[in-house]
Design a protein around this motif. Sequence first.
Motif, PDB file in Angstrom:
ATOM      1  N   ILE A 191      30.493  36.103  45.764  1.00 47.62           N
ATOM      2  CA  ILE A 191      30.723  35.448  47.183  1.00 47.62           C
ATOM      3  C   ILE A 191      31.861  36.162  47.986  1.00 47.62           C
ATOM      4  N   THR A 192      32.778  36.690  47.375  1.00 47.58           N
ATOM      5  CA  THR A 192      33.963  37.288  48.054  1.00 47.58           C
ATOM      6  C   THR A 192      33.400  38.508  48.846  1.00 47.58           C
ATOM      7  N   ALA A 193      32.580  39.398  48.298  1.00 49.90           N
ATOM      8  CA  ALA A 193      31.847  40.215  48.960  1.00 49.90           C
ATOM      9  C   ALA A 193      31.072  39.902  50.242  1.00 49.90           C
ATOM     10  N   GLN A 194      30.508  38.871  50.094  1.00 51.75           N
ATOM     11  CA  GLN A 194      29.521  38.279  50.951  1.00 51.75           C
ATOM     12  C   GLN A 194      30.281  37.726  52.089  1.00 51.75           C
ATOM     13  N   MET A 195      31.272  37.067  51.667  1.00 55.15           N
ATOM     14  CA  MET A 195      32.218  36.317  53.113  1.00 55.15           C
ATOM     15  C   MET A 195      32.878  37.553  53.869  1.00 55.15           C
ATOM     16  N   SER A 196      33.347  38.575  53.149  1.00 54.57           N
ATOM     17  CA  SER A 196      34.021  39.550  53.691  1.00 54.57           C
ATOM     18  C   SER A 196      33.060  40.364  54.728  1.00 54.57           C
ATOM     19  N   TYR A 197      31.791  40.544  54.026  1.00 53.27           N
ATOM     20  CA  TYR A 197      30.823  41.135  55.038  1.00 53.27           C
ATOM     21  C   TYR A 197      30.305  40.572  56.211  1.00 53.27           C
ATOM     22  N   THR A 198      30.418  39.096  56.257  1.00 52.29           N
ATOM     23  CA  THR A 198      30.127  38.330  57.187  1.00 52.29           C
ATOM     24  C   THR A 198      31.192  38.525  58.300  1.00 52.29           C
ATOM     25  N   GLU A 199      32.538  38.537  57.777  1.00 52.75           N
ATOM     26  CA  GLU A 199      33.546  38.592  58.714  1.00 52.75           C
ATOM     27  C   GLU A 199      34.061  40.063  59.261  1.00 52.75           C
ATOM     28  N   PHE A 200      33.821  41.144  58.409  1.00 47.78           N
ATOM     29  CA  PHE A 200      34.312  42.604  58.781  1.00 47.78           C
ATOM     30  C   PHE A 200      33.004  43.413  58.749  1.00 47.78           C
ATOM     31  N   GLY A 201      31.994  43.112  58.561  1.00 50.63           N
ATOM     32  CA  GLY A 201      30.809  43.946  58.276  1.00 50.63           C
ATOM     33  C   GLY A 201      30.849  44.876  57.130  1.00 50.63           C
ATOM     34  N   ASP A 202      29.949  45.867  56.959  1.00 51.26           N
ATOM     35  CA  ASP A 202      30.066  46.770  55.676  1.00 51.26           C
ATOM     36  C   ASP A 202      31.145  47.616  55.512  1.00 51.26           C
ATOM     37  N   ARG A 203      31.729  47.509  54.436  1.00 53.10           N
ATOM     38  CA  ARG A 203      32.944  48.491  54.205  1.00 53.10           C
ATOM     39  C   ARG A 203      32.677  48.901  52.840  1.00 53.10           C
ATOM     40  N   TYR A 204      32.146  50.198  52.714  1.00 56.00           N
ATOM     41  CA  TYR A 204      31.686  50.749  51.461  1.00 56.00           C
ATOM     42  C   TYR A 204      32.766  51.736  50.759  1.00 56.00           C
ATOM     43  N   GLN A 205      33.157  51.440  49.437  1.00 57.82           N
ATOM     44  CA  GLN A 205      34.080  52.578  48.939  1.00 57.82           C
ATOM     45  C   GLN A 205      33.569  53.017  47.660  1.00 57.82           C
ATOM     46  N   GLU A 206      33.641  54.099  47.012  1.00 58.91           N
ATOM     47  CA  GLU A 206      33.321  54.518  45.746  1.00 58.91           C
ATOM     48  C   GLU A 206      34.424  54.997  44.868  1.00 58.91           C
ATOM     49  N   GLU A 207      34.535  54.526  43.644  1.00 61.06           N
ATOM     50  CA  GLU A 207      35.806  54.704  42.991  1.00 61.06           C
ATOM     51  C   GLU A 207      35.059  55.384  41.484  1.00 61.06           C
ATOM     52  N   THR A 208      36.040  55.978  40.729  1.00 62.27           N
ATOM     53  CA  THR A 208      35.596  56.907  39.560  1.00 62.27           C
ATOM     54  C   THR A 208      36.459  56.196  38.360  1.00 62.27           C
ATOM     55  N   ALA A 209      36.145  55.828  37.472  1.00 59.33           N
ATOM     56  CA  ALA A 209      37.039  55.428  36.317  1.00 59.33           C
ATOM     57  C   ALA A 209      36.476  56.350  34.979  1.00 59.33           C
ATOM     58  N   ALA A 210      37.122  57.453  34.888  1.00 57.93           N
ATOM     59  CA  ALA A 210      36.685  58.199  33.800  1.00 57.93           C
ATOM     60  C   ALA A 210      37.007  57.820  32.443  1.00 57.93           C
ATOM     61  N   PHE A 211      37.696  57.012  32.232  1.00 64.01           N
ATOM     62  CA  PHE A 211      38.115  56.227  30.766  1.00 64.01           C
ATOM     63  C   PHE A 211      37.409  55.032  30.513  1.00 64.01           C
ATOM     64  N   ILE A 212      36.453  54.455  31.468  1.00 60.48           N
ATOM     65  CA  ILE A 212      35.621  53.316  31.130  1.00 60.48           C
ATOM     66  C   ILE A 212      34.381  53.849  30.787  1.00 60.48           C
ATOM     67  N   TYR A 213      33.909  53.256  29.420  1.00 56.49           N
ATOM     68  CA  TYR A 213      32.589  53.770  29.009  1.00 56.49           C
ATOM     69  C   TYR A 213      31.681  52.389  28.721  1.00 56.49           C
ATOM     70  N   ASP A 214      32.278  51.236  28.670  1.00 57.25           N
ATOM     71  CA  ASP A 214      31.874  50.005  28.444  1.00 57.25           C
ATOM     72  C   ASP A 214      31.361  49.484  29.696  1.00 57.25           C
ATOM     73  N   TRP A 215      30.029  49.145  29.571  1.00 53.27           N
ATOM     74  CA  TRP A 215      29.540  48.282  30.939  1.00 53.27           C
ATOM     75  C   TRP A 215      29.917  46.970  31.382  1.00 53.27           C
ATOM     76  N   LYS A 216      30.289  46.154  30.356  1.00 54.74           N
ATOM     77  CA  LYS A 216      30.743  44.830  31.007  1.00 54.74           C
ATOM     78  C   LYS A 216      32.311  45.063  31.537  1.00 54.74           C
ATOM     79  N   THR A 217      32.871  46.025  30.888  1.00 58.45           N
ATOM     80  CA  THR A 217      34.161  46.631  31.385  1.00 58.45           C
ATOM     81  C   THR A 217      34.033  46.848  32.811  1.00 58.45           C
ATOM     82  N   ALA A 218      33.112  47.674  33.031  1.00 61.25           N
ATOM     83  CA  ALA A 218      32.845  48.413  34.322  1.00 61.25           C
ATOM     84  C   ALA A 218      32.600  47.415  35.451  1.00 61.25           C
TER      85      ALA A 218
END
Length: 295
Positions: A191-218
């Motif tokens: 809901i946070t992402a959707q409300m922000s999109y409604t107010e500010f439009g699409d704001r995309y970012q890509e991050e890399t977490a090399a020391f995360i391997y667990d799906w739930k953690t990701a």
Amino acid sequence: WMTEGGYASAREHGTALTDEPKYYVSWDDGGGMLNPFGDGYLSGGGDVISFFLELSGVDIDLNAWRNVAGFLNKWFFAGFINDPEITPYQFLQDNIFPFLPVQAVNGANGLRPVIPLLYSSQLPRALYEVQIGSGFYFVSPVDWSSEPDDIVNRLMLRYAFCLWRESNPAFVQIDNDLAPAQYTGTTTSTITAQMSYTEFGDRYQEETAAFIYDWKTAIKTAQYLIKTQAFPKMTMEIQADSQYGWLQLGDILSVTSAGYFMDKMKMQITEKSWRNGSWLFVVELENNVILNARG
């Protein structure tokens, strides 16, 4: 985490001939370093932080870190370090702290943790209700502490670094315009992402977490990163009478001010100091219609 005396297996990837062959090892029977704070292998976020902070040589409040370890151990990390130049604290700053809901701040007994409770849930509870003009006083204007370009409401988190591929092949994504029927194991929305999109439009970012391997953690990490970046942030200073020294960094206040048209707006204490016989708190608030509605 790689340690001396560990067992590894070797596998061949491809048969192409080369004058500069590369060799890789992988652990396929258990984990790496044993956990010095409990059973099993060193993996939980709280234990990983405690271990590297002890290695760092900086003054730390270990008891404070152990008090929050149970919460932070719900995030799991793994990997190896192949950089002889990086310090233990720099490793935490680059690879662990950015992906966990915790901040390291200076305390009386050394570096200690602060959990950013403002982002702990959709509707976090305030510790204390503040009426401006009654023991608490604004002593600065509201000032923006983030830029419009800092807003993120669609996030791709790449994780599970693969050495022989030299990339992070796994990913999860938080979308900002996705119906629940469209959710998959790798893509979801909030809901946070959707409300922000409604107010500010699409704001995309890509991050890399090399020391995360667990799906739930990701998934948890991606949701947390969205929650902390989806809306603009503001700061202001509040002067408080001496009896309010029990308020600590990280505490959430519910602030009401007729002059500022604030009605129980939630703010988090980010700085605290003693000045001229009064406490001075720097607080952070979000321009977030979910968290704070204007009166």
